[in-house]
Design an enzyme around this catalytic site. Structure first.
Site, PDB file in Angstrom:
ATOM      1  N   CYS A  45       0.830  -1.212   0.000  1.00 49.65           N
ATOM      2  CA  CYS A  45       0.000   0.000   0.000  1.00 49.65           C
ATOM      3  C   CYS A  45       0.860   1.256   0.000  1.00 49.65           C
ATOM      4  O   CYS A  45       0.523   2.259  -0.642  1.00 49.65           O
ATOM      5  CB  CYS A  45      -0.928   0.011   1.211  1.00 49.65           C
ATOM      6  SG  CYS A  45      -2.056  -1.401   1.284  1.00 49.65           S
ATOM      7  N   ASP A 147     -20.754  12.945 -14.862  1.00 49.41           N
ATOM      8  CA  ASP A 147     -22.162  12.756 -14.481  1.00 49.41           C
ATOM      9  C   ASP A 147     -22.315  11.980 -13.188  1.00 49.41           C
ATOM     10  O   ASP A 147     -23.412  11.584 -12.815  1.00 49.41           O
ATOM     11  CB  ASP A 147     -22.929  12.055 -15.602  1.00 49.41           C
ATOM     12  CG  ASP A 147     -22.296  10.715 -16.006  1.00 49.41           C
ATOM     13  OD1 ASP A 147     -21.315  10.293 -15.360  1.00 49.41           O
ATOM     14  OD2 ASP A 147     -22.791  10.102 -16.970  1.00 49.41           O
TER      15      ASP A 147
END
Length: 231
Positions: A45, A147
């Site tokens: 990570c 959108d």
């Protein structure tokens, strides 16, 4: 909840390393990429988020905001960000992560310590648990359009780090196909020719591709469905 392509991404209220906000309002009139990681202070990570921070200017050029997520608290994120900055060399090309101030890191990291978002978005890794036996998030990626709808998603196990060059490539393809009626072929990258789908009628080709298209007419089937264009 299992998000599908075309679904509206939920407008969650988020607690992050850069403050609290509503997701849609934070995105504004920009694309977004939300990516989860299993845990702070873990090796893979750390390489991923350091890489993402270095690439933040490239995403910004594409009018795209990044936001991370893990099942750790904001306090954990604040401390871990110092490691991310150190691992990344302490300086991002746009100056976004010169300091150890979490508010000035290249992107926010969401506090999902209650696992609420991970469960709702289907990001739980069935094979990964923390020291308390609680489930951790997989390496999910959601691409969110102007959108606020899901345009693409990726899901990796905790054992496999993601390729952020591929994430950028996919974003380029999504944004180009949002502007033009095209598809991108295998291994496409910016500058390569695109494909003109059969759904684009011959009478519309000149409108969208005034420079013309190349048609492959020598297929055994005799069909002319492979049309290439430079955009």
């Amino acid at each position: 909840m299992s998000l599908k392509l075309g679904d509206e991404f939920p407008n969650f209220h988020l607690k992050t390393s850069a403050g609290d906000f509503q997701f849609h309002e934070w995105l504004g009139n920009q694309w977004g990429i939300l990516f989860s990681h299993p845990a702070d202070y873990t090796p893979v990570c750390t390489t991923e988020l350091s890489r993402a921070a270095k690439l933040a200017p490239e995403f910004a050029k594409r009018n795209t905001k990044l936001i991370g997520l893990s099942c750790d608290t904001v306090e954990n994120h604040h401390g871990w960000i110092k490691d991310l900055q150190s691992y990344a060399g302490s300086v991002c090309s746009d100056g976004a992560c010169k300091t150890v101030s979490s508010g000035e890191f290249a992107f926010p990291i969401i506090d999902d310590s209650d696992r609420k978002l991970a469960k709702q978005l289907g990001m739980i890794d069935p094979d990964e648990f923390d020291t308390k036996g609680l489930p951790l998030t997989a390496r999910a990626v959601f691409f969110i359009g102007l959108d606020k709808k899901v345009k693409a998603s990726l899901l990796y196990p905790a054992t496999t780090g993601r390729n952020f060059d591929e994430i950028l490539r996919l974003l380029d393809s999504l944004q180009l196909s949002a502007r033009l009626p095209i598809a991108t072929p295998v291994d496409w990258k910016v500058g390569d020719k695109v494909m003109v789908p059969p759904s684009v009628k011959d009478e519309d080709v000149q409108k969208y591709f005034p420079q013309g298209v190349q048609i492959k007419n020598d297929l055994p089937s005799g069909k002319s469905y492979i049309r290439m264009a430079q955009v």
